[in-house]
Each structure stands twice: as structure tokens, then as C-alpha cells.
Design a protein around this motif. Structure first.
Motif, mmCIF file in Angstrom:
data_model
loop_
_atom_site.group_PDB
_atom_site.id
_atom_site.type_symbol
_atom_site.label_atom_id
_atom_site.label_comp_id
_atom_site.label_asym_id
_atom_site.label_seq_id
_atom_site.Cartn_x
_atom_site.Cartn_y
_atom_site.Cartn_z
ATOM 1 N N LEU A 1 10.562 4.308 6.079
ATOM 2 C CA LEU A 1 10.662 3.802 4.707
ATOM 3 C C LEU A 1 11.633 4.626 3.869
ATOM 4 C CD1 LEU A 1 6.874 3.062 4.045
ATOM 5 C CD2 LEU A 1 8.719 1.365 4.066
ATOM 6 N N ASP A 2 12.236 5.635 4.507
ATOM 7 C CA ASP A 2 13.191 6.538 3.856
ATOM 8 C C ASP A 2 12.535 7.369 2.753
ATOM 9 O OD1 ASP A 2 15.766 7.619 3.915
ATOM 10 O OD2 ASP A 2 16.423 6.406 2.207
ATOM 11 N N LYS B 1 3.592 -1.607 12.395
ATOM 12 C CA LYS B 1 4.877 -0.923 12.522
ATOM 13 C C LYS B 1 5.757 -1.622 13.550
ATOM 14 C CE LYS B 1 6.999 3.471 13.819
ATOM 15 N NZ LYS B 1 7.638 2.881 15.018
ATOM 16 N N GLU B 2 5.166 -1.974 14.697
ATOM 17 C CA GLU B 2 5.921 -2.670 15.741
ATOM 18 C C GLU B 2 6.404 -4.036 15.256
ATOM 19 O OE1 GLU B 2 6.796 -1.648 18.917
ATOM 20 O OE2 GLU B 2 6.120 0.326 18.260
ATOM 21 N N LEU B 3 5.629 -4.647 14.380
ATOM 22 C CA LEU B 3 6.007 -5.952 13.834
ATOM 23 C C LEU B 3 7.029 -5.830 12.706
ATOM 24 C CD1 LEU B 3 2.478 -7.653 13.761
ATOM 25 C CD2 LEU B 3 4.451 -8.419 15.113
ATOM 26 N N GLY B 4 7.349 -4.591 12.317
ATOM 27 C CA GLY B 4 8.309 -4.375 11.239
ATOM 28 C C GLY B 4 7.720 -4.531 9.850
ATOM 29 N N GLN B 5 6.391 -4.588 9.768
ATOM 30 C CA GLN B 5 5.722 -4.736 8.468
ATOM 31 C C GLN B 5 5.284 -3.345 7.997
ATOM 32 O OE1 GLN B 5 2.811 -7.987 8.420
ATOM 33 N NE2 GLN B 5 3.833 -8.939 10.161
ATOM 34 N N LEU B 6 6.255 -2.577 7.515
ATOM 35 C CA LEU B 6 6.012 -1.165 7.250
ATOM 36 C C LEU B 6 5.058 -0.926 6.090
ATOM 37 C CD1 LEU B 6 9.587 0.323 7.795
ATOM 38 C CD2 LEU B 6 7.637 0.335 9.372
ATOM 39 N N ASP B 7 5.092 -1.791 5.087
ATOM 40 C CA ASP B 7 4.165 -1.603 3.962
ATOM 41 C C ASP B 7 2.717 -1.739 4.419
ATOM 42 O OD1 ASP B 7 6.228 -1.145 2.214
ATOM 43 O OD2 ASP B 7 6.336 -3.215 1.492
ATOM 44 N N LYS B 8 2.455 -2.736 5.271
ATOM 45 C CA LYS B 8 1.101 -2.907 5.802
ATOM 46 C C LYS B 8 0.745 -1.763 6.755
ATOM 47 C CE LYS B 8 0.673 -7.937 5.386
ATOM 48 N NZ LYS B 8 0.469 -9.210 6.110
ATOM 49 N N LEU C 1 9.613 16.214 13.577
ATOM 50 C CA LEU C 1 10.002 17.129 12.504
ATOM 51 C C LEU C 1 11.500 17.403 12.560
ATOM 52 C CD1 LEU C 1 8.949 18.896 10.173
ATOM 53 C CD2 LEU C 1 8.594 20.729 11.851
ATOM 54 N N GLY C 2 12.020 17.587 13.765
ATOM 55 C CA GLY C 2 13.462 17.788 13.914
ATOM 56 C C GLY C 2 14.250 16.603 13.397
ATOM 57 N N SER C 3 13.763 15.409 13.669
ATOM 58 C CA SER C 3 14.449 14.203 13.202
ATOM 59 C C SER C 3 14.431 14.099 11.683
ATOM 60 C CB SER C 3 13.772 12.966 13.822
ATOM 61 O OG SER C 3 14.341 11.782 13.321
ATOM 62 N N ILE C 4 13.291 14.463 11.084
ATOM 63 C CA ILE C 4 13.191 14.414 9.620
ATOM 64 C C ILE C 4 14.120 15.444 8.992
ATOM 65 C CG2 ILE C 4 11.633 14.800 7.657
ATOM 66 C CD1 ILE C 4 9.351 13.803 9.606
ATOM 67 N N TYR C 5 14.119 16.676 9.528
ATOM 68 C CA TYR C 5 15.016 17.701 8.989
ATOM 69 C C TYR C 5 16.475 17.258 9.126
ATOM 70 C CZ TYR C 5 11.515 21.392 8.254
ATOM 71 O OH TYR C 5 10.467 22.153 7.771
ATOM 72 N N LYS C 6 16.794 16.590 10.222
ATOM 73 C CA LYS C 6 18.162 16.095 10.403
ATOM 74 C C LYS C 6 18.513 15.097 9.301
ATOM 75 C CE LYS C 6 21.094 13.690 13.773
ATOM 76 N NZ LYS C 6 21.266 12.414 13.012
ATOM 77 N N ASP C 7 17.587 14.167 9.026
ATOM 78 C CA ASP C 7 17.834 13.178 7.966
ATOM 79 C C ASP C 7 17.933 13.846 6.600
ATOM 80 O OD1 ASP C 7 17.802 11.208 9.853
ATOM 81 O OD2 ASP C 7 15.837 10.394 9.314
ATOM 82 N N LEU D 1 11.488 10.644 2.738
ATOM 83 C CA LEU D 1 11.589 11.787 3.634
ATOM 84 C C LEU D 1 10.707 12.963 3.223
ATOM 85 C CD1 LEU D 1 15.426 11.754 4.389
ATOM 86 C CD2 LEU D 1 13.557 10.784 5.736
ATOM 87 N N ASP D 2 10.518 13.165 1.934
ATOM 88 C CA ASP D 2 9.637 14.259 1.507
ATOM 89 C C ASP D 2 8.207 14.009 1.981
ATOM 90 O OD1 ASP D 2 11.725 15.584 0.302
ATOM 91 O OD2 ASP D 2 11.305 14.786 -1.696
ATOM 92 N N GLU D 3 7.763 12.747 1.854
ATOM 93 C CA GLU D 3 6.415 12.394 2.306
ATOM 94 C C GLU D 3 6.319 12.486 3.830
ATOM 95 O OE1 GLU D 3 8.225 10.729 0.186
ATOM 96 O OE2 GLU D 3 7.053 10.302 -1.630
ATOM 97 N N ALA D 4 7.397 12.077 4.514
ATOM 98 C CA ALA D 4 7.420 12.166 5.978
ATOM 99 C C ALA D 4 7.304 13.622 6.426
ATOM 100 C CB ALA D 4 8.714 11.555 6.513
ATOM 101 N N LEU D 5 8.017 14.487 5.742
ATOM 102 C CA LEU D 5 7.976 15.919 6.074
ATOM 103 C C LEU D 5 6.572 16.482 5.851
ATOM 104 C CD1 LEU D 5 9.456 18.543 6.828
ATOM 105 C CD2 LEU D 5 10.044 18.806 4.394
ATOM 106 N N ALA D 6 5.973 16.158 4.716
ATOM 107 C CA ALA D 6 4.642 16.683 4.400
ATOM 108 C C ALA D 6 3.606 16.206 5.421
ATOM 109 C CB ALA D 6 4.235 16.250 2.994
ATOM 110 N N SER D 7 3.680 14.948 5.814
ATOM 111 C CA SER D 7 2.711 14.403 6.764
ATOM 112 C C SER D 7 2.862 15.039 8.137
ATOM 113 C CB SER D 7 2.874 12.880 6.875
ATOM 114 O OG SER D 7 2.601 12.251 5.646
ATOM 115 N N THR D 8 4.111 15.246 8.559
ATOM 116 C CA THR D 8 4.347 15.824 9.884
ATOM 117 C C THR D 8 3.941 17.294 9.910
ATOM 118 O OG1 THR D 8 6.182 14.267 10.131
ATOM 119 C CG2 THR D 8 6.061 16.071 11.712
#
Length: 207
Positions: free
Chosen positions: A153-154, A117-124, A180-186, A156-163
Motif C-alpha cells: 500500500l506504499d 492479498k492474493e486477490l489484490g484487495q489490499l484494503d480488505k 525488512l531489507g526490502s522495506i529499507y530499500k524502498d 512504508l513507515d507502518e510496514a517498517l514498524a510492523s516488521t
């Protein structure tokens, strides 16, 4: 006469209660008594890292590897130390070495996801974090990390479910409520975003 096993156990008790400086003193006594005590060197390195003494932490982990070249925990810990130092290429190499030695270590997969993630390789990062959850489904922090990656990765539904999953496990985690607040904002759900962010501040007012 001091007993190295008793001193090592004392150090672990102090470490587990957050008394890191006292733990360091105990582990230093152990390695002075027996310079070949591998687990004490590893414990010492972890304690040094907790107080931000990264140079000393690295030295302790290198002592472990001098005694046991294939110690997967030491390679994993070195990866964390290198990440703390911002040396991501070395962090990646150490973590991959740890996983080469013990492929089913969920913590190492979590760490690997954080480095990618820090390297910007989000898929990995996503693949590594999903693997860590496959190996240890009950790790709330891994679900938080997964939510962050999905958000970046945009997805957001998956981000919400995981959080939300992480909050089922740790309902009072301020970081998860903040995320969670950040995801709801997006998602454009500003009332929920506000509620979650206020909850995070309630739990950690100095954030």
C-alpha cells in the motif's frame, strides 16, 4: 487391540515433530478403526497438506464436514487447501464460512487477509490482518503479513514498524529480515537494507 485414542495421540506427536508421513500412517489407522472420529480426519487432512498431497487433504476435510457440517476448523482448513491449489474464490468462500461459524478465530482472519492479498484487495486484506492481531497480538507471522500489506500500500513507515514488531517476537525469522531489507530499500536506506538481507541469508543460506 489398537486403541484409537492412543493412535491419534501418537499421530499428533509425530505431526508436531515434523514426521508427517508417519503421522499420516497413525491417523489412517485411527479412521480405519473409527470412521466417525472427526478430529482424526481433521488431523489426517492437515498432515496430508504438509506433504503436499492436497487431493487427499481435501478428501479428509470433506469427511469431517460429512460428519459435522458446521465444523469451523474444517472450513478454515479447506480454505487453506483451496488457496494452495490457486482456487481463490473457493478459498475465500470456505474461510468466510469458517468465520461465520466462529468470528473470533484469529487464524482464520489471518488466512482471510492472505486470500484478499492474493486477490489484490489490499484494503480488505489490511482489515482482516488487523483484526487477527487484535484477537491475537502475539502472533509474529500476522505482524509480518501486516508489514507486507502496508508495503504494497506504499505505507512504508507502518510496514517498517510492523516488521520490526514481528522481529521483537521472532528475532531469527529469515523471512522477516528479508522483508525488512526490502522495506529499507524502498525507504532508500541501502546500508540497512544490505544488513537485513545479509542477516536473512545468514539464517537461511539457501534462499
Amino acid at each position: 487391540m489398537l486403541d484409537k485414542l492412543i493412535q491419534n495421540n501418537l499421530g499428533l506427536c509425530l505431526f508436531n515433530t515434523g514426521s508427517y508421513h508417519e503421522a499420516i500412517e497413525a491417523f489412517m489407522i485411527v479412521v480405519h478403526l473409527d470412521k466417525t472420529f472427526i478430529s482424526a480426519w481433521g488431523n489426517l487432512g492437515n498432515a496430508f497438506r504438509e506433504v503436499g498431497q492436497l487431493k487427499e487433504a481435501m478428501h479428509a476435510m470433506q469427511e469431517v464436514l460429512e460428519l459435522d457440517t458446521d465444523n469451523h476448523l474444517a472450513h478454515m482448513s479447506l480454505g487453506v487447501i483451496y488457496k494452495d491449489l490457486g482456487q481463490l474464490d473457493k478459498a475465500l468462500a470456505s474461510t468466510l464460512k469458517s468465520l461465520e461459524l466462529k468470528p473470533d478465530n484469529p487464524t482464520a482472519h489471518t488466512n482471510l487477509g492472505g486470500i484478499y492479498k492474493e486477490l489484490g484487495q489490499l484494503d480488505k486484506a489490511l482489515v482482516s490482518t488487523l483484526k487477527s492481531i487484535e484477537l491475537n497480538p502475539d502472533n509474529a507471522d500476522s505482524h509480518i503479513n501486516l508489514g507486507i500489506i502496508y508495503q504494497e500500500l506504499d505505507q512504508l513507515d507502518e510496514a517498517l514498524a510492523s516488521t520490526l514488531k514481528s522481529l521483537e517476537m521472532k528475532p531469527d525469522n529469515p523471512t522477516a529480515h528479508m522483508n525488512l531489507g526490502s522495506i529499507y530499500k524502498d525507504l532508500g536506506q541501502l546500508d540497512k537494507a544490505l544488513t537485513s538481507t545479509l542477516k536473512s541469508l545468514e539464517l537461511k543460506p539457501d534462499n
